[in-house]
Write a protein that holds these residues in place. Structure first.
Motif, mmCIF file in Angstrom:
data_model
loop_
_atom_site.group_PDB
_atom_site.id
_atom_site.type_symbol
_atom_site.label_atom_id
_atom_site.label_comp_id
_atom_site.label_asym_id
_atom_site.label_seq_id
_atom_site.Cartn_x
_atom_site.Cartn_y
_atom_site.Cartn_z
ATOM 1 N N PRO A 287 -52.833 11.918 -4.159
ATOM 2 C CA PRO A 287 -51.445 12.420 -4.286
ATOM 3 C C PRO A 287 -51.483 13.741 -3.662
ATOM 4 C CG PRO A 287 -52.383 11.669 -6.393
ATOM 5 C CD PRO A 287 -53.392 11.456 -5.415
ATOM 6 N N VAL A 288 -50.228 13.966 -3.096
ATOM 7 C CA VAL A 288 -50.038 15.504 -2.783
ATOM 8 C C VAL A 288 -48.835 16.247 -3.516
ATOM 9 C CG1 VAL A 288 -49.190 16.796 -0.730
ATOM 10 C CG2 VAL A 288 -51.132 15.039 -0.073
ATOM 11 N N GLU A 289 -49.135 17.023 -3.992
ATOM 12 C CA GLU A 289 -48.145 17.733 -4.752
ATOM 13 C C GLU A 289 -48.184 19.352 -4.334
ATOM 14 O OE1 GLU A 289 -48.555 17.699 -9.230
ATOM 15 O OE2 GLU A 289 -47.611 19.505 -9.179
ATOM 16 N N ILE A 290 -47.146 19.783 -3.532
ATOM 17 C CA ILE A 290 -47.117 21.241 -2.908
ATOM 18 C C ILE A 290 -46.166 21.975 -3.649
ATOM 19 C CG2 ILE A 290 -46.499 22.507 -1.076
ATOM 20 C CD1 ILE A 290 -47.419 20.080 0.847
ATOM 21 N N PRO A 291 -46.479 22.977 -4.543
ATOM 22 C CA PRO A 291 -45.651 23.935 -5.188
ATOM 23 C C PRO A 291 -44.543 24.254 -4.215
ATOM 24 C CG PRO A 291 -47.892 24.605 -5.603
ATOM 25 C CD PRO A 291 -48.020 23.561 -4.507
ATOM 26 N N GLN A 292 -43.290 24.517 -4.437
ATOM 27 C CA GLN A 292 -42.087 24.758 -3.612
ATOM 28 C C GLN A 292 -41.788 26.274 -3.789
ATOM 29 O OE1 GLN A 292 -41.201 22.606 -1.195
ATOM 30 N NE2 GLN A 292 -42.879 21.612 -1.742
ATOM 31 N N TYR A 293 -42.711 27.184 -3.638
ATOM 32 C CA TYR A 293 -42.352 28.542 -3.812
ATOM 33 C C TYR A 293 -42.771 29.219 -2.588
ATOM 34 C CZ TYR A 293 -42.334 27.378 -8.780
ATOM 35 O OH TYR A 293 -42.024 26.547 -10.074
ATOM 36 N N LYS A 294 -41.829 29.969 -1.970
ATOM 37 C CA LYS A 294 -42.467 30.761 -0.913
ATOM 38 C C LYS A 294 -41.514 31.831 -0.822
ATOM 39 C CE LYS A 294 -40.307 28.294 3.162
ATOM 40 N NZ LYS A 294 -40.603 27.732 4.315
ATOM 41 N N ILE B 213 -49.339 34.930 -13.157
ATOM 42 C CA ILE B 213 -47.877 34.834 -13.100
ATOM 43 C C ILE B 213 -47.454 34.195 -11.690
ATOM 44 C CG2 ILE B 213 -47.644 37.110 -14.314
ATOM 45 C CD1 ILE B 213 -46.922 38.294 -11.487
ATOM 46 N N CYS B 214 -48.509 33.618 -11.095
ATOM 47 C CA CYS B 214 -48.209 33.027 -9.898
ATOM 48 C C CYS B 214 -47.577 31.849 -10.102
ATOM 49 C CB CYS B 214 -49.112 32.930 -8.843
ATOM 50 S SG CYS B 214 -49.077 31.848 -7.308
ATOM 51 N N PRO B 215 -46.323 31.064 -9.967
ATOM 52 C CA PRO B 215 -45.854 29.897 -10.236
ATOM 53 C C PRO B 215 -46.687 28.645 -9.548
ATOM 54 C CG PRO B 215 -43.906 31.002 -9.340
ATOM 55 C CD PRO B 215 -45.282 32.031 -9.574
ATOM 56 N N SER B 216 -47.103 28.984 -8.220
ATOM 57 C CA SER B 216 -47.554 27.851 -7.537
ATOM 58 C C SER B 216 -49.060 27.642 -8.088
ATOM 59 C CB SER B 216 -47.989 28.174 -6.047
ATOM 60 O OG SER B 216 -46.605 28.751 -5.497
ATOM 61 N N THR B 217 -49.672 28.849 -8.406
ATOM 62 C CA THR B 217 -50.940 28.784 -9.142
ATOM 63 C C THR B 217 -51.094 28.033 -10.326
ATOM 64 O OG1 THR B 217 -51.848 30.665 -7.793
ATOM 65 C CG2 THR B 217 -53.157 30.067 -9.485
ATOM 66 N N ILE B 218 -50.301 28.367 -11.122
ATOM 67 C CA ILE B 218 -49.939 27.858 -12.306
ATOM 68 C C ILE B 218 -49.901 26.412 -12.201
ATOM 69 C CG2 ILE B 218 -48.683 27.737 -14.517
ATOM 70 C CD1 ILE B 218 -48.058 30.557 -14.306
ATOM 71 N N GLN B 219 -48.817 25.869 -11.491
ATOM 72 C CA GLN B 219 -48.525 24.534 -10.976
ATOM 73 C C GLN B 219 -49.901 23.582 -10.884
ATOM 74 O OE1 GLN B 219 -45.143 23.618 -8.559
ATOM 75 N NE2 GLN B 219 -45.814 21.539 -8.342
ATOM 76 N N MET B 220 -50.680 24.338 -9.851
ATOM 77 C CA MET B 220 -51.976 23.624 -9.441
ATOM 78 C C MET B 220 -52.959 23.653 -10.645
ATOM 79 S SD MET B 220 -51.425 22.442 -6.654
ATOM 80 C CE MET B 220 -49.891 22.119 -7.292
ATOM 81 N N LEU B 221 -53.048 24.539 -11.526
ATOM 82 C CA LEU B 221 -53.897 24.637 -12.494
ATOM 83 C C LEU B 221 -53.847 23.595 -13.507
ATOM 84 C CD1 LEU B 221 -54.587 28.463 -13.433
ATOM 85 C CD2 LEU B 221 -55.691 26.811 -12.050
ATOM 86 N N VAL B 222 -52.242 23.305 -13.741
ATOM 87 C CA VAL B 222 -51.922 22.116 -14.487
ATOM 88 C C VAL B 222 -52.277 20.762 -13.899
ATOM 89 C CG1 VAL B 222 -49.897 20.952 -15.352
ATOM 90 C CG2 VAL B 222 -49.942 23.455 -15.603
ATOM 91 N N LYS B 223 -52.082 20.882 -12.512
ATOM 92 C CA LYS B 223 -52.521 19.589 -11.973
ATOM 93 C C LYS B 223 -54.214 19.463 -11.959
ATOM 94 C CE LYS B 223 -52.111 16.878 -7.415
ATOM 95 N NZ LYS B 223 -53.477 16.863 -6.926
ATOM 96 N N ALA B 224 -54.830 20.567 -11.772
ATOM 97 C CA ALA B 224 -56.320 20.362 -11.859
ATOM 98 C C ALA B 224 -56.647 19.926 -13.277
ATOM 99 C CB ALA B 224 -56.769 21.816 -11.777
#
Ligand code: SF4
Ligand code: MSK
Length: 654
Positions: free
Chosen positions: A404-411, A12-23
């Motif tokens: 390429p750098v992609e940082i999730p913008q959630y904090k 449910i962590c949007p940052s982790t999900i975004q990174m799994l999509v990138k992975a």
């Protein structure tokens, strides 16, 4: 072929999900993919196999557990008890080795052989001394004065060493255990001696042909677990506080949005605080900042992960980037220039994954090398050599970033730092610091009880979701929650560690949070800091009005997404201390066996605490609430009392 990983269902962590999509786009794997590809072994999952000798490995049937025995004749109960015991040993060893390393460092600091670290918190030193009967004052020339700090510290170090080495007799922190709880342990013969002795004896007894009676094995793993909670872990926490300061409430950001593409990003991950404390010095050193700027960065950005991160979030408000299941995801951002690690919970997969993204992955502890990692040892007498080297490598990588750098913008902002001492102060103020307001609000029913929700994250369940749902259910039902480790970060990320989260609580708890100005979910630190929860329980008993034993308290424990053997040791020391403890995800026992019955029911008659299991978060929370209500009933405080205004008499009584 395994079905494809459903990323949206993995966390449910949007940052982790975004990174799994990138992975997935980048063609790299994480533990989520590996867990999806490889189902857990159904026999191992139920702890129905044994490989303690080469006549095996032997597999019994979880469906018909008494149908066969191992080649040596070991029954399902013996096999499960031995396996469980070995998990306790491994988990307890991790904590006690961590604690012993802290004690070794402390001794060298006191002797002046190590100068990069100092005694920062003399008040805590005195407090710990007084707790275990070491004098903090001397009488001289008819007057009383404070004792010399070095002399006191040396005596404390000598005394605490017994936590590890004592061959016979009770370890020092037994003096903190409520009298009736300790009396019961003495009757049962489970008061721990030094942890080295307990761990050694437990391993001996699980060897083929030694202890083959599950009750007797259970007795020794209870003793071993207690040597962790009231021993190794407690020493780790207390010495860390003395050296680096006792935490008090502090603001700190969490989640991957704390990374910054314009800065050199350095992450510290693991468990012992020494590496991180030195890294804080290194990233704030003007010389290193200048070097980063010369490489084109705006500066150096430091973040923590797992329990290393939890320690410095608690003490300094250093941003926390994510918990155990986010450690690979964060590398996928391409923004991490260096990740320095020490011990525990560091996935081997981080080394090849870091290589894919050009991240410098650095092991620093002689006990934990990883194939493919760069090893730069942290020597405590010259720690800056190691951390400056990591910073140098990070700057180099920043200069040569080619991915390429992609940082999730959630904090999310959170409040951490709720040590036992701070809770005491927060509730009673500087001159009347006390747990009395907590006990009174439990007795009057505004707070139904207290729950410790702790432990790891595990790709076998939806990341963070079980933690969050369990805690939401608890606070809605007026249960105050204290948290450690990765679980605390799950809740901090969803914004429940700020006072505004009072709106999610039942009326009684909301009123307390609004009056005191605290979140309903208190971050008390890292895995070893579960010892702070034990101390809080002991304090609640000593404060009065809630029974005479820890097992009388309306409290419950939980690890909804646990995965490590340390969690089993922690769970066991809570159970043996008298706390009903519910685990989620999975539980290493076979149904319909005598051993499971002992853990889930029989232990309650012995020590007052017992294990339970529920994968579903709502059932999980309900089990805890039901237990808390049963304890309230036994104490005769089940009825919610009318609100009473404090008169002068009451204030005097306080
Ligand atoms: Fe099998 Fe007994 Fe050897 Fe275990 S100890 S592997 S049950 S023979
Ligand atoms: S780090 S033991 S995953 S809580 Fe302590 Fe997190 Fe569990 Fe490791």
């Amino acid at each position: 072929m395994a079905k494809e990983l459903d990323i949206q269902e993995a966390s449910i962590c949007p940052s982790t999900i975004q990174m799994l999509v990138k992975a997935k786009k980048d063609g790299v794997q994480t533990c989520y993919d590996r867990a999806n590809d490889m189902a857990a072994c159904p026999i191992g999952d139920k702890s129905a196999c044994c490989k303690n000798c080469s006549m095996g490995p032997c597999r019994l049937s979880p469906k018909d557990p008494y149908a066969k025995t191992g080649v040596c004749g070991a029954t399902i109960d013996t096999i499960q008890a031995r396996n469980f015991a070995r998990m306790v040993v491994s988990g307890a060893a991790a904590h006690t080795d961590h604690g012993m390393a802290m004690l070794d460092l402390f001794k060298e600091v006191v002797h002046g052989k190590i100068t990069d670290y100092t005694i920062k918190d003399v008040a805590k030193l005195k407090y710990v001394c007084s707790e275990i009967g070491i004098a903090t004052t001397v009488t001289e020339d008819g007057g009383v004065k404070d004792r010399d700090v070095k002399e006191m510290a040396l005596e404390l170090a000598e005394e605490l060493e017994k936590t590890y080495t004592q061959v016979e007799g009770e370890i020092p922190f037994m003096k903190r255990v409520p009298a009736k709880t300790l009396e019961r342990w003495r009757e049962l013969g489970i008061v721990p001696r030094g942890s080295m002795r307990e761990l050694m004896e437990m391993m001996h007894r699980t060897h083929i042909g030694v202890d083959q009676e599950y009750n007797n094995i259970t007795k020794q793993f209870q003793r071993t677990a207690l040597s962790d909670g009231w021993g190794g872990s407690m020493v780790a926490t207390e010495i860390s506080d003395i050296l680096y300061g006792t935490p008090k409430a502090v603001h700190g950001w969490v989640d991957m949005g704390c990374l910054d593409a314009d800065y050199v990003n350095v992450i510290v991950h693991g468990h012992e605080p020494n590496l991180f404390e030195s890294m804080i010095d290194a990233v704030n050193d003007p010389k290193n900042i200048e070097k980063a700027k010369a490489a084109g960065a705006k500066g150096i950005n430091l973040g923590g992960m797992c329990c290393s991160g939890a320690e410095v979030l608690m003490r300094h408000g250093v941003p926390h980037i994510g918990n155990f299941l986010s450690t690979e995801a964060v590398i996928v951002s391409g923004a991490v220039d260096a990740m320095a690690v020490d011990v525990q919970c560091i996935k081997q997969a981080l080394a090849p994954l870091s290589e894919c993204y050009g991240t410098k992955f650095v092991t620093t502890n002689p006990r934990a090398h990883i194939e493919g990692a760069i090893h730069v040892e942290l020597k405590e007498d010259e720690p800056r050599k190691c951390v400056d080297k990591v910073v140098e490598m990070a700057i180099e990588r920043y200069k040569n970033r080619n991915k390429p750098v992609e940082i999730p913008q959630y904090k999310q902002m959170s409040i951490a730092g709720f040590s036992h001492e701070y809770i005491n102060y927060m509730l009673g103020g500087k001159f009347r610091s006390s747990y009395k307001p907590l006990n009174e609000n439990i007795i009057n029913g505004r707070i139904r009880g207290v729950a410790g929700v702790v432990g790891c994250t595990n790709p076998r369940v939806k990341h963070d979701w079980v933690h969050v749902e369990v805690v939401k259910e608890l606070i809605k039902n007026n249960v105050l929650v204290v948290q450690t480790g990765c679980s605390a970060i799950s809740l901090a990320k969803v914004g429940l560690m700020v006072p505004e989260a009072a709106k999610y609580c039942g009326d009684g708890l909301a009123e307390i949070c609004e009056t005191v100005g605290i979140p309903p979910v208190l971050n008390v630190g890292s895995c070893v800091d579960n010892s702070r929860i034990l101390i809080a329980c002991a304090e609640m008993v000593k404060t009065g009005g809630l029974g005479e034993r820890i097992s009388d308290l309306p409290v419950a424990g939980s690890a909804p997404e646990w995965m490590s053997e340390k969690a089993i040791s922690i769970g066991q020391y809570f159970v043996s201390s008298g706390v009903y403890t519910v685990f989620g995800a999975t539980f290493p026992v076979t149904d319909n066996t005598k051993f499971k019955d002992l853990l889930f029911k029989g232990l309650a008659d012995q020590v007052g605490g017992s294990w339970d299991f529920a994968k579903d978060p709502y059932e999980h929370a309900q089990l805890m609430i039901d237990h808390i209500d049963r304890k309230r009933e036994a104490l005769g405080i089940q009825e919610k009392q009318e609100r009473k205004l404090f008169g002068m008499e009451d204030r005097r009584a306080l």
